[in-house]
Scaffold this motif. Structure first.
Motif, PDB file in Angstrom:
ATOM      1  N   THR B  59       0.866  -1.174   0.131  1.00 20.70           N
ATOM      2  CA  THR B  59       0.037   0.081   0.022  1.00 20.70           C
ATOM      3  C   THR B  59       0.851   1.311   0.046  1.00 20.70           C
ATOM      4  OG1 THR B  59       0.129  -0.023   2.306  1.00 20.70           O
ATOM      5  CG2 THR B  59      -1.960  -1.022   1.188  1.00 20.70           C
ATOM      6  N   THR B  60       0.413   2.353  -0.226  1.00 20.93           N
ATOM      7  CA  THR B  60       1.050   3.767  -0.390  1.00 20.93           C
ATOM      8  C   THR B  60       0.379   4.982   0.014  1.00 20.93           C
ATOM      9  OG1 THR B  60       2.514   4.946  -1.792  1.00 20.93           O
ATOM     10  CG2 THR B  60       0.575   4.182  -2.847  1.00 20.93           C
ATOM     11  N   TYR B  61       0.892   5.840   0.270  1.00 19.57           N
ATOM     12  CA  TYR B  61       0.147   7.165   0.195  1.00 19.57           C
ATOM     13  C   TYR B  61       0.470   7.806  -0.823  1.00 19.57           C
ATOM     14  CZ  TYR B  61      -0.596  11.844   2.216  1.00 19.57           C
ATOM     15  OH  TYR B  61      -1.018  13.103   2.473  1.00 19.57           O
ATOM     16  N   GLU B  63      -0.367  10.132  -3.421  1.00 13.23           N
ATOM     17  CA  GLU B  63      -0.036  11.629  -3.504  1.00 13.23           C
ATOM     18  C   GLU B  63       1.406  12.035  -3.282  1.00 13.23           C
ATOM     19  OE1 GLU B  63      -2.781  14.689  -2.778  1.00 13.23           O
ATOM     20  OE2 GLU B  63      -4.103  13.082  -2.031  1.00 13.23           O
ATOM     21  N   MET B  64       1.608  11.441  -1.793  1.00 11.45           N
ATOM     22  CA  MET B  64       2.947  11.797  -1.558  1.00 11.45           C
ATOM     23  C   MET B  64       4.040  11.238  -2.189  1.00 11.45           C
ATOM     24  SD  MET B  64       4.337  11.959   2.560  1.00 11.45           S
ATOM     25  CE  MET B  64       5.912  12.177   2.806  1.00 11.45           C
ATOM     26  N   GLU B  67       4.928  12.639  -5.520  1.00  6.46           N
ATOM     27  CA  GLU B  67       5.574  13.713  -5.692  1.00  6.46           C
ATOM     28  C   GLU B  67       7.050  13.495  -5.064  1.00  6.46           C
ATOM     29  OE1 GLU B  67       3.970  16.972  -3.140  1.00  6.46           O
ATOM     30  OE2 GLU B  67       1.954  16.846  -4.230  1.00  6.46           O
ATOM     31  N   HIS B  89       6.274   0.321  -9.513  1.00  2.00           N
ATOM     32  CA  HIS B  89       6.585  -0.279  -8.435  1.00  2.00           C
ATOM     33  C   HIS B  89       5.037  -0.941  -8.206  1.00  2.00           C
ATOM     34  CE1 HIS B  89       6.440  -1.160  -4.124  1.00  2.00           C
ATOM     35  NE2 HIS B  89       7.663  -0.431  -3.854  1.00  2.00           N
ATOM     36  N   GLU B 127      12.954   6.395   1.151  1.00  2.00           N
ATOM     37  CA  GLU B 127      12.001   7.489   1.169  1.00  2.00           C
ATOM     38  C   GLU B 127      10.795   7.814   0.653  1.00  2.00           C
ATOM     39  OE1 GLU B 127      14.399  10.684  -0.951  1.00  2.00           O
ATOM     40  OE2 GLU B 127      16.367  10.205  -0.013  1.00  2.00           O
ATOM     41  N   LEU B 128      10.319   6.505  -0.052  1.00  2.00           N
ATOM     42  CA  LEU B 128       9.052   6.337  -0.788  1.00  2.00           C
ATOM     43  C   LEU B 128       8.065   5.718   0.403  1.00  2.00           C
ATOM     44  CD1 LEU B 128       8.807   7.211  -3.489  1.00  2.00           C
ATOM     45  CD2 LEU B 128       8.428   5.039  -4.463  1.00  2.00           C
ATOM     46  N   PRO B 129       7.209   6.646   0.573  1.00  2.00           N
ATOM     47  CA  PRO B 129       6.059   5.987   1.367  1.00  2.00           C
ATOM     48  C   PRO B 129       5.002   4.900   0.829  1.00  2.00           C
ATOM     49  CG  PRO B 129       5.159   8.129   0.699  1.00  2.00           C
ATOM     50  CD  PRO B 129       6.607   7.956  -0.087  1.00  2.00           C
ATOM     51  N   VAL B 130       5.712   3.622   1.102  1.00  2.00           N
ATOM     52  CA  VAL B 130       5.068   2.592   0.541  1.00  2.00           C
ATOM     53  C   VAL B 130       5.524   1.607   1.815  1.00  2.00           C
ATOM     54  CG1 VAL B 130       5.399   0.580  -1.177  1.00  2.00           C
ATOM     55  CG2 VAL B 130       5.724   2.774  -1.965  1.00  2.00           C
ATOM     56  N   TRP B 131       4.330   0.624   1.703  1.00  2.00           N
ATOM     57  CA  TRP B 131       4.365  -0.343   3.107  1.00  2.00           C
ATOM     58  C   TRP B 131       4.004  -1.794   2.585  1.00  2.00           C
ATOM     59  CZ3 TRP B 131       2.143   4.588   3.333  1.00  2.00           C
ATOM     60  CH2 TRP B 131       2.813   5.449   4.140  1.00  2.00           C
TER      61      TRP B 131
END
Lengths: 77, 147
Positions: B59-61, B63-64, B67, B89, B127-131
Motif C-alpha cells: 500500500t502507499t500514500y 499523492e505523497m 511527489e 512499483h 524515502e518512498l511512503p510504501v508499506w
C-alpha cells in the motif's frame, strides 16, 4: 477547525480505519497527545508525520483543513 | 513543480516480465544510449518463525509517493547525464517469486547508468511512503520494515 488524519500501514490496521478527523488541535504535539488517547494501541508503534505531504520532525502548527499523515517505517521495493 | 510532469509509477499486482522486455525494446530507436542498467526487486519467500511468506501486499500514500518520486527523479537527472529513467512499483498483492520493483536507467556509458540505477533503488527503499505486509501461508501477516 478540522484536521484530517490519515493512517497507513500497520497504523491503519491498528486504528481499523484509514482516516479520521480531529477538531481543535493547534499543532502536531497536541495532535500526538490526542492520538495516543484515542488510539492507545499505537503505544508500541513508531511513525513519522507529514503535514500536507511535507515530512516534519518538529512541532508544527496546524491550520483548518490540514491533512496530517502518520507514516510507519517504509518498506517498499 | 509542474504538476503534469509528475508521473505515475504504480501498477496493480506483479510487474510482468513482458512489460520489462517491451520497455527495453522501446529504446532501440534511442541510439545515443550505450548502456542500460536494470534493477528488479522480487518478492522473497522468507521463512519467519517456521512460516513461509507467500506474498507481500503493498500500500502507499500515493499523492505523497508520486511527489517524492518526482523529486528523486529530478535530483538523479541533475546529478547524472542520463538519457532516460523508468520506474514501476507494485501495489496490492504480489506472490513470492514475482517482480515488485523495476528501475531502468539508460545513458551513453555504463558507469552512469549503473550508479544512477543503484541510487534510485536506495532512495525508493528509504524515502518512498510504501508499506509491505508480508502474508504467510496460514493467512496471518506481519509488517515488513526495510533494512
Amino acid at each position: 477547525m478540522d484536521i484530517t488524519v490519515l493512517f497507513f500501514g500497520q497504523l491503519a490496521e491498528l486504528a481499523a480505519t484509514n482516516e479520521t478527523v480531529f477538531q481543535s488541535v493547534i499543532d502536531t504535539d497536541a495532535l500526538k497527545i490526542q492520538l495516543h488517547q484515542k488510539y492507545p494501541q499505537f503505544a508500541d508503534s513508531s511513525f513519522i508525520i507529514a503535514v500536507n505531504k511535507i515530512l516534519t520532525d518538529q512541532n508544527t502548527p496546524l491550520f483548518n483543513g490540514a491533512t496530517v499523515a502518520l507514516l510507519p517505517p517504509f518498506s517498499g521495493g | 513543480m509542474a504538476e503534469k510532469s509528475v508521473k505515475n509509477i504504480f501498477t496493480q499486482g506483479a510487474i510482468e516480465p513482458v512489460f520489462i522486455s517491451d520497455s527495453i525494446a522501446k529504446h532501440s530507436s534511442k541510439t545515443n544510449i550505450g548502456a542500460h542498467s536494470i534493477f528488479l526487486g522480487q518478492v522473497r519467500k522468507d521463512v519467519i518463525d517456521g512460516k513461509d511468506v507467500v506474498a507481500i501486499d503493498y500500500t502507499t500514500y500515493e499523492e505523497m509517493a508520486l511527489e517524492k518520486m518526482h523529486e528523486i527523479r529530478e535530483a538523479v537527472f541533475a546529478k547524472y547525464p542520463l538519457a532516460c529513467m523508468h520506474i514501476r512499483h507494485s501495489l496490492g498483492k504480489v506472490d513470492a517469486g514475482k517482480i515488485c520493483l523495476f528501475v531502468f536507467t539508460s545513458s551513453a556509458h555504463r558507469k552512469v547508468a549503473i550508479e544512477a540505477c543503484e541510487e534510485v533503488v536506495e532512495k525508493i527503499k528509504a524515502e518512498l511512503p510504501v508499506w509491505g505486509k508480508e502474508i504467510f501461508e496460514d493467512d496471518t501477516h506481519q509488517w515488513k520494515e526495510n533494512k
